[in-house]
Design an enzyme around this catalytic site. Structure first.
Site, mmCIF file in Angstrom:
data_model
loop_
_atom_site.group_PDB
_atom_site.id
_atom_site.type_symbol
_atom_site.label_atom_id
_atom_site.label_comp_id
_atom_site.label_asym_id
_atom_site.label_seq_id
_atom_site.Cartn_x
_atom_site.Cartn_y
_atom_site.Cartn_z
ATOM 1 N N GLY A 43 0.836 -1.199 0.000
ATOM 2 C CA GLY A 43 0.000 0.000 0.000
ATOM 3 C C GLY A 43 0.865 1.242 0.000
ATOM 4 O O GLY A 43 2.011 1.200 0.485
ATOM 5 N N GLN A 48 2.954 9.956 0.893
ATOM 6 C CA GLN A 48 4.240 9.248 0.979
ATOM 7 C C GLN A 48 5.122 9.499 -0.241
ATOM 8 O O GLN A 48 6.288 9.110 -0.251
ATOM 9 C CB GLN A 48 4.013 7.744 1.131
ATOM 10 C CG GLN A 48 3.477 7.341 2.488
ATOM 11 C CD GLN A 48 3.381 5.843 2.600
ATOM 12 O OE1 GLN A 48 2.415 5.250 2.141
ATOM 13 N NE2 GLN A 48 4.391 5.220 3.189
ATOM 14 N N CYS A 92 6.110 0.100 7.234
ATOM 15 C CA CYS A 92 5.745 1.260 6.413
ATOM 16 C C CYS A 92 6.900 1.606 5.480
ATOM 17 O O CYS A 92 8.051 1.634 5.910
ATOM 18 C CB CYS A 92 5.444 2.443 7.334
ATOM 19 S SG CYS A 92 4.954 3.925 6.451
ATOM 20 N N LEU A 93 6.578 1.879 4.225
ATOM 21 C CA LEU A 93 7.637 2.198 3.248
ATOM 22 C C LEU A 93 8.339 3.505 3.581
ATOM 23 O O LEU A 93 9.436 3.751 3.088
ATOM 24 C CB LEU A 93 7.047 2.255 1.829
ATOM 25 C CG LEU A 93 6.464 0.929 1.309
ATOM 26 C CD1 LEU A 93 5.909 1.105 -0.095
ATOM 27 C CD2 LEU A 93 7.502 -0.184 1.337
ATOM 28 N N HIS A 134 -4.302 1.655 7.755
ATOM 29 C CA HIS A 134 -2.936 2.192 7.769
ATOM 30 C C HIS A 134 -2.805 3.344 6.759
ATOM 31 O O HIS A 134 -2.294 4.413 7.087
ATOM 32 C CB HIS A 134 -1.950 1.056 7.444
ATOM 33 C CG HIS A 134 -0.511 1.462 7.376
ATOM 34 N ND1 HIS A 134 0.445 1.018 8.259
ATOM 35 C CD2 HIS A 134 0.152 2.278 6.504
ATOM 36 C CE1 HIS A 134 1.623 1.551 7.956
ATOM 37 N NE2 HIS A 134 1.480 2.313 6.881
ATOM 38 N N GLU A 135 -3.304 3.119 5.541
ATOM 39 C CA GLU A 135 -3.189 4.153 4.488
ATOM 40 C C GLU A 135 -4.089 5.352 4.792
ATOM 41 O O GLU A 135 -3.718 6.492 4.525
ATOM 42 C CB GLU A 135 -3.522 3.571 3.108
ATOM 43 C CG GLU A 135 -2.621 2.428 2.637
ATOM 44 C CD GLU A 135 -1.142 2.713 2.748
ATOM 45 O OE1 GLU A 135 -0.726 3.889 2.637
ATOM 46 O OE2 GLU A 135 -0.373 1.762 2.972
ATOM 47 N N HIS A 138 -2.400 7.616 6.993
ATOM 48 C CA HIS A 138 -1.401 8.430 6.295
ATOM 49 C C HIS A 138 -1.997 9.747 5.788
ATOM 50 O O HIS A 138 -1.425 10.809 6.007
ATOM 51 C CB HIS A 138 -0.813 7.680 5.089
ATOM 52 C CG HIS A 138 0.401 6.872 5.426
ATOM 53 N ND1 HIS A 138 1.517 7.397 6.039
ATOM 54 C CD2 HIS A 138 0.681 5.562 5.212
ATOM 55 C CE1 HIS A 138 2.423 6.440 6.204
ATOM 56 N NE2 HIS A 138 1.950 5.319 5.717
HETATM 57 ZN ZN ZN Z 1 2.829 3.493 5.758
#
Ligand code: ZN
Length: 195
Positions: A43, A48, A92-93, A134-135, A138
């Site tokens: 995701g 991000q 998380c990226l 989670h997204e 963000h």
């Molecule tokens: Zn993340």
């Protein structure tokens, strides 16, 4: 376009609604999927990649060849969250190699628009529910580490501090703009979508 790392100010920005779906936005979504696959994620939210817009992409398989599994959420709203919760590890990226347990609602109902501008509502559970929560966090400027219990957070605090030091080092070396400049850019980008 690249994935920004904690503590880039984009990650703390409450994103603005997407107001137009054009070729530019479609290209952005495609690039976001590419970056997500490259980074081996499932995701990715627009902030991000430094774009403060209410948009995220998900492919739970993380497999670039499985296009049919791709999901795009524009202007999403979580309209219902189950009282029942589950705890599981997340990563998380924007904070590579940091993992920790987070409690999330087991089931949710999400209302959103797809890339064709069509409104849809979907009920999700298991990994899909977790990924969307989670997204969604963000685009609200919330990181998964904010949601960790105090004792679990203590285990990762040192790693977050190293990311903060690296961020300052990159700015001091001129590889990254100052937080003030980055925030001014975010404001400008928000005005391009928001009305
Ligand atoms: Zn993340």
């Amino acid at each position: 376009m690249n994935i920004v790392l904690y503590p880039h100010p984009a990650l703390r920005t409450k994103s603005v609604p997407v107001t137009k779906i054009d070729a530019n936005l479609k290209r952005t979504v495609e690039e976001m999927f590419s970056l997500m696959y490259e980074a081996k994620g499932i995701g990715l939210a627009a902030n991000q990649v430094g774009l403060p817009w209410r948009l995220f992409v998900i492919n739970l398989t993380g497999d670039a060849t499985k296009k049919e599994e791709e999901m795009v959420f524009l202007n999403p709203e979580i309209v219902k969250r189950s009282p029942a919760t589950d705890e599981d590890e997340e990563g998380c990226l924007s904070i590579p190699d940091l993992y920790g347990p987070v409690t999330r609602s087991s089931k949710i109902i999400v209302d959103a628009f797809n890339l064709q501008g069509e409104n849809f509502e979907v009920e999700l559970d298991e990994l899909a529910a977790r990924a969307v929560q989670h997204e969604y966090d963000h685009i609200e400027g919330v990181m998964f580490t904010d949601r960790m219990s105090e004792s679990n957070f203590r285990n990762v605090e040192g790693v977050l501090e190293r990311f903060e030091q690296e961020h300052k080092r990159a700015q001091a070396a001129g590889h990254l703009k100052s937080d003030e400049e980055l925030k001014a850019e975010l404001k400008e980008l928000a005005s391009k979508q928001g009305g």
